[in-house]
Design an enzyme around this catalytic site. Structure first.
Site, PDB file in Angstrom:
ATOM      1  N   CYS A  12       0.738  -1.251  -0.134  1.00 41.01           N
ATOM      2  CA  CYS A  12      -0.059   0.041   0.254  1.00 41.01           C
ATOM      3  C   CYS A  12       0.767   1.272  -0.027  1.00 41.01           C
ATOM      4  O   CYS A  12       2.009   1.138  -0.502  1.00 41.01           O
ATOM      5  CB  CYS A  12      -0.903   0.108   1.124  1.00 41.01           C
ATOM      6  SG  CYS A  12      -0.103  -0.056   2.822  1.00 41.01           S
ATOM      7  N   ASN A  15       2.280   1.548   4.384  1.00 39.50           N
ATOM      8  CA  ASN A  15       2.720  -0.091   5.094  1.00 39.50           C
ATOM      9  C   ASN A  15       2.214   0.161   6.574  1.00 39.50           C
ATOM     10  O   ASN A  15       2.757  -0.342   7.221  1.00 39.50           O
ATOM     11  CB  ASN A  15       3.924  -0.147   4.868  1.00 39.50           C
ATOM     12  CG  ASN A  15       4.444  -1.786   5.292  1.00 39.50           C
ATOM     13  OD1 ASN A  15       5.622  -2.063   5.860  1.00 39.50           O
ATOM     14  ND2 ASN A  15       3.542  -2.654   4.947  1.00 39.50           N
ATOM     15  N   CYS A  17      -1.501   0.538   7.206  1.00 39.68           N
ATOM     16  CA  CYS A  17      -2.972   0.177   7.371  1.00 39.68           C
ATOM     17  C   CYS A  17      -3.162  -0.995   6.530  1.00 39.68           C
ATOM     18  O   CYS A  17      -3.673  -1.981   6.933  1.00 39.68           O
ATOM     19  CB  CYS A  17      -4.032   1.693   6.894  1.00 39.68           C
ATOM     20  SG  CYS A  17      -3.580   2.961   7.799  1.00 39.68           S
ATOM     21  N   ARG A  18      -3.356  -0.660   5.310  1.00 40.10           N
ATOM     22  CA  ARG A  18      -3.975  -1.699   4.174  1.00 40.10           C
ATOM     23  C   ARG A  18      -3.240  -3.005   4.181  1.00 40.10           C
ATOM     24  O   ARG A  18      -3.691  -4.208   4.197  1.00 40.10           O
ATOM     25  CB  ARG A  18      -4.329  -1.268   3.080  1.00 40.10           C
ATOM     26  CG  ARG A  18      -5.684  -0.443   2.930  1.00 40.10           C
ATOM     27  CD  ARG A  18      -5.689   0.421   1.765  1.00 40.10           C
ATOM     28  NE  ARG A  18      -4.586   1.504   1.673  1.00 40.10           N
ATOM     29  CZ  ARG A  18      -4.344   2.119   0.543  1.00 40.10           C
ATOM     30  NH1 ARG A  18      -5.176   2.286  -0.488  1.00 40.10           N
ATOM     31  NH2 ARG A  18      -3.409   3.115   0.570  1.00 40.10           N
ATOM     32  N   SER A  19      -1.900  -2.771   4.113  1.00 40.07           N
ATOM     33  CA  SER A  19      -0.803  -3.886   3.552  1.00 40.07           C
ATOM     34  C   SER A  19      -0.574  -4.879   4.688  1.00 40.07           C
ATOM     35  O   SER A  19      -0.595  -6.057   4.668  1.00 40.07           O
ATOM     36  CB  SER A  19       0.181  -3.502   2.552  1.00 40.07           C
ATOM     37  OG  SER A  19       1.217  -2.703   3.541  1.00 40.07           O
ATOM     38  N   ASP A 125      -8.274   3.654   0.675  1.00 38.86           N
ATOM     39  CA  ASP A 125      -7.324   4.223   1.755  1.00 38.86           C
ATOM     40  C   ASP A 125      -7.999   4.686   2.719  1.00 38.86           C
ATOM     41  O   ASP A 125      -8.889   5.779   2.637  1.00 38.86           O
ATOM     42  CB  ASP A 125      -6.324   5.486   0.853  1.00 38.86           C
ATOM     43  CG  ASP A 125      -5.362   5.960   2.112  1.00 38.86           C
ATOM     44  OD1 ASP A 125      -5.549   5.860   3.428  1.00 38.86           O
ATOM     45  OD2 ASP A 125      -4.583   6.697   1.483  1.00 38.86           O
TER      46      ASP A 125
HETATM   47  P1  4NP Z   1      -1.921   2.693   4.012  1.00 38.72           P
HETATM   48  O1  4NP Z   1      -2.671   4.141   4.483  1.00 38.72           O
HETATM   49  O2  4NP Z   1      -1.344   3.213   2.536  1.00 38.72           O
HETATM   50  O3  4NP Z   1      -3.041   1.900   3.771  1.00 38.72           O
HETATM   51  O4  4NP Z   1      -0.855   2.094   4.885  1.00 38.72           O
HETATM   52  C1  4NP Z   1      -1.993   5.527   4.809  1.00 38.72           C
HETATM   53  C2  4NP Z   1      -1.020   5.445   5.829  1.00 38.72           C
HETATM   54  C3  4NP Z   1      -0.572   6.659   5.937  1.00 38.72           C
HETATM   55  C4  4NP Z   1      -0.799   7.610   4.897  1.00 38.72           C
HETATM   56  C5  4NP Z   1      -1.691   7.442   3.849  1.00 38.72           C
HETATM   57  C6  4NP Z   1      -2.235   6.326   3.897  1.00 38.72           C
HETATM   58  N1  4NP Z   1      -0.144   9.076   4.950  1.00 38.72           N
HETATM   59  O5  4NP Z   1      -0.629   9.831   4.437  1.00 38.72           O
HETATM   60  O6  4NP Z   1       0.705   9.092   5.908  1.00 38.72           O
END
Ligand code: 4NP
Length: 153
Positions: A12, A15, A17-19, A125
């Site tokens: 993602c 790294n 939340c989703r992954s 997201d």
């Molecule tokens: P992820 O979610 O890609 O699923 O881990 C996010 C985590 C952090 C951010 C965006 C999405 N950020 O903008 O910091």
């Protein structure tokens, strides 16, 4: 049915939340299907914002509610991931594009959307939303992860 291991990397943006959610869910699905030794899971981000951090508390809570303790720390995708993993599964179109730009031409086929076996859509997201978004992510991920397992084994 082969005896080889299948190695999968979930990707993602951050790294956190989703992954990591996908990694934790997949490991548990594989174990419950008797494939725990044969499926190797890891996760990484395309961005470096959260390097070394634990997964988001909402992802950890969601995994814990399903009996999964997650202790991974955020890392960024690195060049040798494209050789080390058989499948590199992107959460959204933007992650997919970033991966395809970095992946050697001969290995492009490994890079796919994680929801390809079901809707083919992006896993939204959830970072700036509420816990509901994390729950929706998991509800979309589980059928797709099971479908990947069906395809590989
Ligand atoms: P992820 O979610 O890609 O699923 O881990 C996010 C985590 C952090 C951010 C965006 C999405 N950020 O903008 O910091």
């Amino acid at each position: 049915m082969g005896t080889d291991q299948v190695r999968v990397l979930f990707v993602c943006l951050g790294n956190i939340c989703r992954s990591p959610m996908s990694e934790g869910l997949m490991r548990t699905l594989a174990t419950s299907r008797g494939l725990g030794e044969r499926l190797v899971c890891d996760s990484a981000g395309t961005a470096a914002y959260h390097l070394g951090e634990p997964a988001d508390a909402r992802t950890r809570a969601l995994l814990r509610s399903r009996g999964i303790d997650y202790h991974g720390r955020a890392r960024q995708v690195q060049s040798d991931d494209f050789e080390r993993f058989d499948w590199i599964l992107a959460m959204d179109r933007s992650n997919l594009d970033a991966l395809k730009r970095r992946c050697p031409p001969s290995l492009q086929d490994r890079v796919r959307m994680v929801l390809e076996p079901t809707s083919g859509r992006s896993v939204q997201d959830p970072y700036y939303g509420s816990e509901d978004g994390f729950e929706r992510n998991a509800e979309e991920l589980v059928p797709a992860l099971n479908a990947w397992i069906d395809q590989w084994f």
